[in-house]
Design an enzyme around this catalytic site. Structure first.
Site, PDB file in Angstrom:
ATOM      1  N   ASP A  14      -0.790  -7.281 -14.225  1.00  0.00           N
ATOM      2  CA  ASP A  14      -1.357  -8.582 -13.897  1.00  0.00           C
ATOM      3  C   ASP A  14      -1.264  -9.538 -15.077  1.00  0.00           C
ATOM      4  O   ASP A  14      -0.921 -10.705 -14.923  1.00  0.00           O
ATOM      5  CB  ASP A  14      -2.818  -8.425 -13.460  1.00  0.00           C
ATOM      6  CG  ASP A  14      -2.913  -8.109 -11.973  1.00  0.00           C
ATOM      7  OD1 ASP A  14      -2.253  -8.818 -11.196  1.00  0.00           O
ATOM      8  OD2 ASP A  14      -3.613  -7.164 -11.593  1.00  0.00           O
ATOM      9  N   ARG A  57       4.292 -10.801  -9.810  1.00  0.00           N
ATOM     10  CA  ARG A  57       4.757  -9.432 -10.052  1.00  0.00           C
ATOM     11  C   ARG A  57       5.442  -8.813  -8.838  1.00  0.00           C
ATOM     12  O   ARG A  57       6.089  -7.785  -8.932  1.00  0.00           O
ATOM     13  CB  ARG A  57       3.580  -8.545 -10.511  1.00  0.00           C
ATOM     14  CG  ARG A  57       2.498  -8.397  -9.473  1.00  0.00           C
ATOM     15  CD  ARG A  57       1.248  -7.739 -10.027  1.00  0.00           C
ATOM     16  NE  ARG A  57       1.224  -6.307  -9.807  1.00  0.00           N
ATOM     17  CZ  ARG A  57       0.174  -5.529 -10.066  1.00  0.00           C
ATOM     18  NH1 ARG A  57      -0.940  -6.064 -10.554  1.00  0.00           N
ATOM     19  NH2 ARG A  57       0.203  -4.254  -9.841  1.00  0.00           N
ATOM     20  N   HIS A  64       0.837  -1.204   0.000  1.00  0.00           N
ATOM     21  CA  HIS A  64       0.000   0.000   0.000  1.00  0.00           C
ATOM     22  C   HIS A  64       0.868   1.247   0.000  1.00  0.00           C
ATOM     23  O   HIS A  64       0.549   2.244  -0.657  1.00  0.00           O
ATOM     24  CB  HIS A  64      -0.910   0.012   1.225  1.00  0.00           C
ATOM     25  CG  HIS A  64      -1.823  -1.169   1.267  1.00  0.00           C
ATOM     26  ND1 HIS A  64      -2.570  -1.505   2.346  1.00  0.00           N
ATOM     27  CD2 HIS A  64      -2.084  -2.106   0.326  1.00  0.00           C
ATOM     28  CE1 HIS A  64      -3.267  -2.587   2.080  1.00  0.00           C
ATOM     29  NE2 HIS A  64      -2.973  -2.977   0.861  1.00  0.00           N
ATOM     30  N   CYS A 123      -2.709  -0.212 -19.809  1.00  0.00           N
ATOM     31  CA  CYS A 123      -2.486   0.696 -18.676  1.00  0.00           C
ATOM     32  C   CYS A 123      -1.559   0.140 -17.598  1.00  0.00           C
ATOM     33  O   CYS A 123      -1.514   0.678 -16.502  1.00  0.00           O
ATOM     34  CB  CYS A 123      -3.809   1.132 -18.066  1.00  0.00           C
ATOM     35  SG  CYS A 123      -4.731  -0.200 -17.316  1.00  0.00           S
TER      36      CYS A 123
HETATM   37  C1  PEP Z   1      -2.380  -3.882 -14.010  1.00  0.00           C
HETATM   38  O1  PEP Z   1      -2.563  -4.972 -13.478  1.00  0.00           O
HETATM   39  O2  PEP Z   1      -1.618  -3.721 -14.987  1.00  0.00           O
HETATM   40  C2  PEP Z   1      -3.054  -2.675 -13.520  1.00  0.00           C
HETATM   41  C3  PEP Z   1      -2.998  -1.549 -14.186  1.00  0.00           C
HETATM   42  O3  PEP Z   1      -3.681  -2.742 -12.332  1.00  0.00           O
HETATM   43  P1  PEP Z   1      -2.952  -2.815 -10.913  1.00  0.00           P
HETATM   44  O4  PEP Z   1      -1.501  -2.521 -11.149  1.00  0.00           O
HETATM   45  O5  PEP Z   1      -3.643  -1.806 -10.067  1.00  0.00           O
HETATM   46  O6  PEP Z   1      -3.217  -4.225 -10.517  1.00  0.00           O
HETATM   47 MG    MG Z   2      -4.228  -5.265 -12.126  1.00  0.00          MG
END
Ligand code: PEP
Ligand code: MG
Length: 747
Positions: free
Chosen positions: A629, A639, A363, A676
């Site tokens: 993800d 990750r 966080h 994204c």
């Molecule tokens: C992702 O998984 O690439 C994403 C943008 O969401 P988060 O990083 O918040 O899991």
């Molecule tokens: Mg994600």
């Protein structure tokens, strides 16, 4: 040798303390204390080895070994028995040193005639200072009692070292906390910063390691532990505790009530330590153990003990967390770890953050990312080493931290920052221009956000909109579920700040690493693949409905864009979409304005969605690839696991083939596609995504300039041919070929 008694021990500690009160240079003091220890322990040799630099120990004083070896004999951490004591932070006790594994003979010391060896670490809460050794000719194992006695002495030597008792020009020690230190950690948020240290929890200074009257000290420690217990009970009976806080406090209570802990400290006091030094001795031992354990649960518990010891020290010394120190103008926050709410309290005042623990997906990292301040994690031992006000340079790109840097380092660091600033200036001139490549293709560049504080960047970065607004931060930083009206107000302010540009609000993405303090945590073996994101939203629709209502009210008739995280199959999307549409109908029935245009999209974060029926692509107003993800599930590489995270190149041709497939499916159904994840903000990766037909990229605001600058310099059609050729030729990654191609195209 006679068995040592507690009063021998006390006598020795007092003699050590008194000898320090005598005038003299640091070296004289070191010499005197080795003499006193050898005399009191009845050994022929006593030597003190102290760290010269991070991993070199030096013989700094000796009674019994050859004097010529002092300041000559050095060993690396882990080298020889002395190095082993330092590395493992635990005693080595042997009757036959030469036959011991790892023994290294140092001829200049003349130690070959001494058979028995006992070495103990000289350490202070998380800070390795050196090694204290006694040796004797007769081959014998030292008794447990003697080991203990020497550990107590080592604690006093550590406190004295810390207080600067052995400082000196020649031979003596250089002052602690004065030397430049480099910490190699991990990067959790990129960027560079120069500033001065601000410790989240300032250290407690112990000035009296030796006590005259054990009975008084025992009364003090009992009373302090008593107070500690009461304060924990008070905290536990407070009403508004979430599950995690309660769990930590329960663990505190368990330690505070443990007989073993108090008993060990009382034994230390009986040997002559002051109550404070006894707490520190047990805290150091726990810290040393902490560094050896792998088990996450045990580490947490040992951390609890560490926190508890700090509280106890504060009670004993009367030193509060607020030392009255003034926060520097350019603070770099140093902490072992920090919660998201605490970090947000500091907010934009901070130039950077350095943590001993933390993880990329924690966080704190999410908040640091939202605040756009560099964050380095895993900077081991920095809390013990840094002092408030120390000059510090944080290189979030490489995960490096220079504490008290020398001139050369400062100069080159400033050069690098100046170059980056210049580049930013250059990017600023592109702000109002499109990311149009030489072939005419225009890629839409959006920014990622998660806090109100991010929104001003929409102007300065030149973002065309917000491609991902992570809504979970408002949920994570509170102790209770936010209210609908509160969220509606916040979302409305976000839309106001965006001034008509589209903002893709992602509904709550919790579970996995993001656990809400006020929701019952699920004990799942593999939370990243567990009950998370839209799965929670559909199973417990209350929150999702509330969020949808808040968004519709915030829009107050304006266009609205919503996307769902972690959609894995068509039915999840239709269910979630229907739910939002029902809320629109409901608001309409209630006579409230409904969005003039509503776009509902899905994040593609699991490979399965790429193969969903055509109906999914037809129904979705847009698809946004959550590359962080998606990549972890594509390569089956966590990750957040440093060891495997960087193992697979994003430009790996298997992954690119997969992205192509997604792009083609979206093209067939005319569904706008964006990317994204973090990779969208890396210029070369961004170029490849755009060349493969991904029409929009969403990234942190500071990446927009560099990505745009590169896209404007290349011909995307040509790049596509280079990429496809490299894939057809069987490359594992297109990176090498692409970099060669770029070298001839880009200034
Ligand atoms: C992702 O998984 O690439 C994403 C943008 O969401 P988060 O990083 O918040 O899991
Ligand atoms: Mg994600």
């Amino acid at each position: 040798m006679p068995e040592r008694s507690e009063s021998d021990s006390r006598k020795l500690l007092r003699r050590l303390r008194d000898s320090l009160a005598l005038p003299g240079k640091g070296q004289d003091r070191l010499d005197r204390i080795t003499h006193l220890i050898a005399d009191s322990m009845g050994t022929e040799v006593c030597s003190i080895y102290l760290f010269r630099d991070e991993d070199t120990l030096e013989l700094c004083a000796t009674e019994g070994l050859k004097k010529e070896a002092v300041h000559q004999t050095r060993m690396k951490l882990g080298e020889g028995l002395v190095g082993r004591v330092a590395r493992t932070a635990s005693a080595v006790n042997t009757a036959d040193a030469p036959s011991e594994k790892g023994f290294r003979y140092m001829p200049e010391t003349g130690e070959e005639i001494f058979s028995s060896f006992l070495g103990v670490p000289v350490q202070r809460v998380g800070e390795r200072l050196g090694v204290l050794v006694v040796q004797s000719k007769t081959a014998r194992q030292f008794s447990e009692d003697e080991v203990y006695a020497l550990e107590v002495v080592a604690m006093v030597v550590a406190e004295m070292t810390e207080l600067g008792a052995f400082l000196g020009e020649e031979g003596g020690l250089k002052a602690l906390h004065k030397q430049p230190r480099l910490f190699r950690g991990g990067t959790a948020q990129e960027g560079s910063a120069e500033g001065h240290v601000w410790l989240h929890e300032p250290r407690v200074v112990v000035t009296n390691p030796v006590a005259d009257d054990p009975l008084t000290e025992i009364d003090r420690i009992r009373e302090a532990v008593g107070q500690l217990r009461v304060s924990i009970d008070d905290l536990l009976s407070a009403a508004a505790l979430d599950k995690d806080q309660r769990q930590v406090l329960e663990a505190y209570r368990m330690f505070a009530n443990s007989r073993g802990w108090l008993k060990r400290m009382e034994e230390d006091i009986a040997r002559g330590l002051s109550a404070e030094a006894a707490v520190e001795k047990e805290q150091s031992a726990a810290r040393a153990r902490l560094e050896q354990v792998e088990d996450a649960y045990l580490r947490e518990r040992l951390n609890d003990l560490d926190d508890l010891s700090n509280r106890l020290l504060r009670i004993l010394t009367g030193q509060g967390a607020d030392t009255g120190a003034q926060m520097p103008e350019d603070p770099i926050l140093i902490a072992r770890n920090i919660g998201p709410a605490e970090l947000l309290d500091y907010g934009k005042r901070l130039r950077g953050v350095v943590l001993e623990e933390g993880s990329v997906g924690s966080h704190a990292a999410i908040v640091a990312r939202a605040l756009a301040i560099p964050l380095v994690i895993h900077a081991e031992r920095i809390v013990a080493e840094a002092l408030n006000g120390d000059h510090i340079l944080v290189d979030g790109d490489q995960g490096l931290v220079h504490l008290r840097p020398d001139e050369m380092v400062v100069r080159s660091f400033r050069d690098k920052m100046a170059m980056q600033a210049k580049a930013q200036e250059r990017y600023a001139s592109l702000r109002s221009l499109p990311a149009q490549s030489k072939c005419g293709t225009i890629t839409r560049l959006n920014m990622n956000a998660g806090l109100m504080a991010d929104l001003p960047s929409i102007e300065s970065s030149g973002a065309e909109g917000v491609g991902l607004f992570r809504t979970e931060l408002q949920f994570l930083i509170r102790n209770q579920m936010p209210k609908r009206d509160e969220l509606a107000r916040l979302y409305a302010r976000v839309m106001d700040a965006a001034k008509g540009r589209a903002v893709a609000f992602r509904t709550l993405d919790i579970g996995s690493d993001k656990v809400l303090p006020y929701m019952k945590p699920q004990d799942e073996p593999n939370p990243a693949m567990g009950w998370r994101a839209i799965r929670v939203g559909l199973d417990k629709p209350g929150v999702l409905q509330m969020q949808a209502q808040a968004l519709i009210r915030a829009a107050a008739g304006r266009p609205l864009t919503v996307m769902f995280p972690f959609i894995t199959e068509l039915s999840e999307f239709t269910e979630a979409r229907d739910m939002v549409l029902r809320q629109v109908e409901r608001e309409d029935r209630l006579g409230r304005p409904v969005p003039e245009a509503l776009k509902i999209g899905a994040m593609l974060e699991t490979p399965s969605l790429a193969y969903a029926p055509r109906a999914f692509f037809d129904l979705a107003d847009f698809v946004s690839i959550g590359g962080n993800d998606l990549k972890q599930f594509f390569f089956a590489a966590d990750r957040e696991n440093e060891r495997v995270r960087k193992r697979y190149d994003t430009l790996n041709t298997s992954f690119l083939r997969f992205l192509r497939l997604i792009a083609e499916r979206c093209q067939t159904s005319d569904t706008p596609l964006s990317f994204c994840g973090e990779d969208a903000g890396r210029p070369v990766e961004a170029l490849v995504f755009a060349a493969l037909g991904i029409g929009a990229l969403s990234m942190r605001p500071t990446s927009i300039g560099p990505v745009k600058a590169l896209l404007r310099q290349v011909d995307l059609q040509e790049a596509r041919e280079v990429i496809l050729r490299s894939m057809a030729e069987g490359a594992v990654s297109v990176r090498p070929v692409l970099m060669d191609w770029l070298a001839t195209r880009v200034e």
